[in-house]
Design an enzyme around this catalytic site. Structure first.
Site, PDB file in Angstrom:
ATOM      1  N   PRO A 274       0.661  -1.076   0.169  1.00  0.00           N
ATOM      2  CA  PRO A 274       0.106   0.182   0.206  1.00  0.00           C
ATOM      3  C   PRO A 274       0.568   1.171   0.006  1.00  0.00           C
ATOM      4  O   PRO A 274       1.728   1.112   0.573  1.00  0.00           O
ATOM      5  CB  PRO A 274      -0.505  -0.252   1.741  1.00  0.00           C
ATOM      6  CG  PRO A 274       0.163  -0.705   2.225  1.00  0.00           C
ATOM      7  CD  PRO A 274       0.626  -1.641   1.623  1.00  0.00           C
ATOM      8  N   CYS A 342       4.284  28.758 -16.476  1.00  0.00           N
ATOM      9  CA  CYS A 342       4.459  28.461 -17.427  1.00  0.00           C
ATOM     10  C   CYS A 342       3.600  27.923 -18.456  1.00  0.00           C
ATOM     11  O   CYS A 342       3.878  27.146 -19.218  1.00  0.00           O
ATOM     12  CB  CYS A 342       5.399  29.703 -18.409  1.00  0.00           C
ATOM     13  SG  CYS A 342       5.934  30.728 -17.167  1.00  0.00           S
TER      14      CYS A 342
HETATM   15  C1  LIG Z   1       2.233   3.319  -7.391  1.00  0.00           C
HETATM   16  C2  LIG Z   1       2.324   1.040  -6.699  1.00  0.00           C
HETATM   17  C3  LIG Z   1       1.849   0.611  -5.779  1.00  0.00           C
HETATM   18  C4  LIG Z   1       1.403   1.403  -5.250  1.00  0.00           C
HETATM   19  O1  LIG Z   1       0.219   2.038  -5.028  1.00  0.00           O
HETATM   20  P1  LIG Z   1      -0.993   2.999  -4.341  1.00  0.00           P
HETATM   21  O2  LIG Z   1      -2.143   2.702  -5.408  1.00  0.00           O
HETATM   22  O3  LIG Z   1      -0.197   3.818  -3.798  1.00  0.00           O
HETATM   23  O4  LIG Z   1      -1.199   1.517  -2.895  1.00  0.00           O
HETATM   24  C5  LIG Z   1       2.342  -0.463  -5.640  1.00  0.00           C
HETATM   25  N1  LIG Z   1       2.385  -1.882  -5.868  1.00  0.00           N
HETATM   26  C6  LIG Z   1       3.314  -1.196  -7.692  1.00  0.00           C
HETATM   27  C7  LIG Z   1       4.467  -2.241  -7.923  1.00  0.00           C
HETATM   28  C8  LIG Z   1       3.642  -0.029  -7.322  1.00  0.00           C
HETATM   29  O5  LIG Z   1       3.489   0.867  -8.619  1.00  0.00           O
END
Ligand SMILES: *Cc1c(COP(=O)(O)O)cnc(C)c1O
Length: 418
Positions: A274, A342
């Site tokens: 997460p 800009c």
């Molecule tokens: C961005 C990402 C996450 C986290 O996503 P959230 O929407 O911020 O929880 C987890 N795993 C991978 C591989 C990601 O690219």
């Protein structure tokens, strides 16, 4: 849930007045709430008590060293997507064996660095990457632990730019392809198969796509087992959404319960990644109104923060709530809140009903704790804002405002241009 509330008409983070911070540090600045971060980590971890799992915070959402050190103290690991993130995670005290490495473009140097760091696993995104990692591990006389990032082809029903698990996305390997790659990996000298992974997108507001993805992985895991490929980890990625305006995402408890139910008793350690759900509503961006500009078509509230400070509105058309630091009653206006950059995409809010803001007023751009400072740039040679963390009645500077000197420190003027 967050800790940004009005007290005596003034917007506070916990017990600290945001205006007080503005007077000491100037604007713009990011402010994070430690009590909110603690609550959000607990909200995610408590439903997983008794479940064999490791939560690896997706640090691209917020990679402040102090926040990572806090995550480390809570027992969290990290999901990294670059050598720079791996460096930060290690500096912040996150143990290598709690780090997973995702991303479609890992370089040779980054792969070597991660092997040396003894990470939990590489989440493999292509056939060629698997070969390169096997070769690098061989060179270093090690075995590289891997999982394959499966692209389960489910629609996460989110913004197309943050949708990652559909067959037209660059991420992961489709189900049949994954099967083939596991069988190849099994015969690779310097690869140790440890897990299976998916991450289908970000800002998801329903559990259904997570459940569908988990079901597809479960079927694949059974097929793999029948071919003698045994796994230890099932990584379900991140992506749980938050409320920016009126979204009603499942709360972490519902999300975790649904996943545990969908996964059933596989005997695998669950890995979660997460990001946004932990930090998004734990931070705000505070900015000052420089000018109010009335045109024939619109009212513009011009503030001292722009798309270089908070890119999400320009990049995704994202909504962020706007709150004045001093509560205002009475007359309201409809206006665009725009930055000094800009570019016409340099806005923080469009056609928004706002209090009657005037020059010198300060506002908080809410829900800016995730993908805020991490996406900040020096465009227009603007310095990056400071980040502070509030705990109770105290605030701490996590990163200082950049100086003009910082902007040019890495540059060189060769004689030949003179
Ligand atoms: C961005 C990402 C996450 C986290 O996503 P959230 O929407 O911020 O929880 C987890 N795993 C991978 C591989 C990601 O690219």
């Amino acid at each position: 849930m967050h800790d940004f509330d009005y007290k005596h008409g003034k917007l506070h983070c916990a017990d600290v007045s945001l205006k007080g911070i503005a007077h000491e540090l100037g604007t713009p600045f990011y402010c994070y709430s430690l009590p909110t971060l603690k609550r959000h980590v607990r909200a995610f971890e408590d439903p997983l008590a008794g479940v064999d799992h490791q939560t690896c915070f997706a640090m691209k959402a917020n990679s402040s060293l102090a926040i990572l050190a806090f995550m480390a103290g809570q027992g969290l690991g990290a999901d990294v997507v670059s050598g720079g993130e791996l460096y930060r995670a290690i500096k912040a005290g996150i143990p290598g064996n709690k780090i997973v490495y995702s991303g479609v473009g890992k370089t040779t140097d980054e792969i070597d660095m991660a092997i040396h760091a003894g990470i939990m696993m590489f989440n493999i995104e292509s056939e060629q990457e698997l070969e390169v990692i096997n070769a690098r591990a061989g060179k270093l006389g090690k075995k590289a632990p891997i999982s394959i990032r499966v692209n389960p082809d489910v629609d996460p029903k989110t913004h197309p730019y943050i949708s990652t698990g559909m067959k037209n996305n660059k991420f992961g390997i489709d189900i049949e392809g994954s099967m083939a790659q596991y069988l190849r990996a099994k015969n690779m000298e310097n690869i140790e198969i440890v897990g299976i992974d998916c991450h289908i997108g970000s800002q998801l507001t329903e559990v259904r796509p997570f459940i569908d993805a988990a079901a597809r992985l479960k079927a694949l895991i059974a097929n793999l087992a029948s071919l003698g490929v045994e796994l230890r980890y099932l990584d379900l990625g991140g992506g749980l959404g938050i409320t920016y305006l009126d979204e009603e995402p499942p709360n972490p408890k519902e999300y975790c319960a649904a996943i545990i139910d969908a996964v059933g008793n596989l005997g695998l350690k669950l890995i979660f990644e997460p990001g946004r759900v932990i930090v998004g509503n734990a931070g705000v961006l505070v900015t000052e109104v420089l000018y109010r500009k009335e045109t024939a078509a619109k009212t513009f509230i011009i503030v001292d923060a722009g798309m270089n400070d908070l890119l999400r509105p320009a990049l995704y058309g994202s909504y962020h709530d706007i709150k004045p630091l001093e509560e205002k009653n009475g007359e309201t206006i409809k206006a665009d809140v725009v930055g000094p950059i800009c570019e016409s995409s340099d806005f923080l809010a469009k056609d928004r009903d706002l209090p009657n803001l005037i020059r010198g007023d300060m506002i908080a751009v809410m829900s800016a704790g995730a993908y805020g400072f991490t996406m900040a740039s020096n465009y227009n040679s603007r310095t990056k804002p400071p980040e502070v963390l509030v705990d109770g009645a105290e605030y701490y500077v996590l990163s200082k405002r950049q100086t003009y000197e910082d902007l040019i420190v890495a540059e060189n003027i060769p004689e030949t241009v003179r």
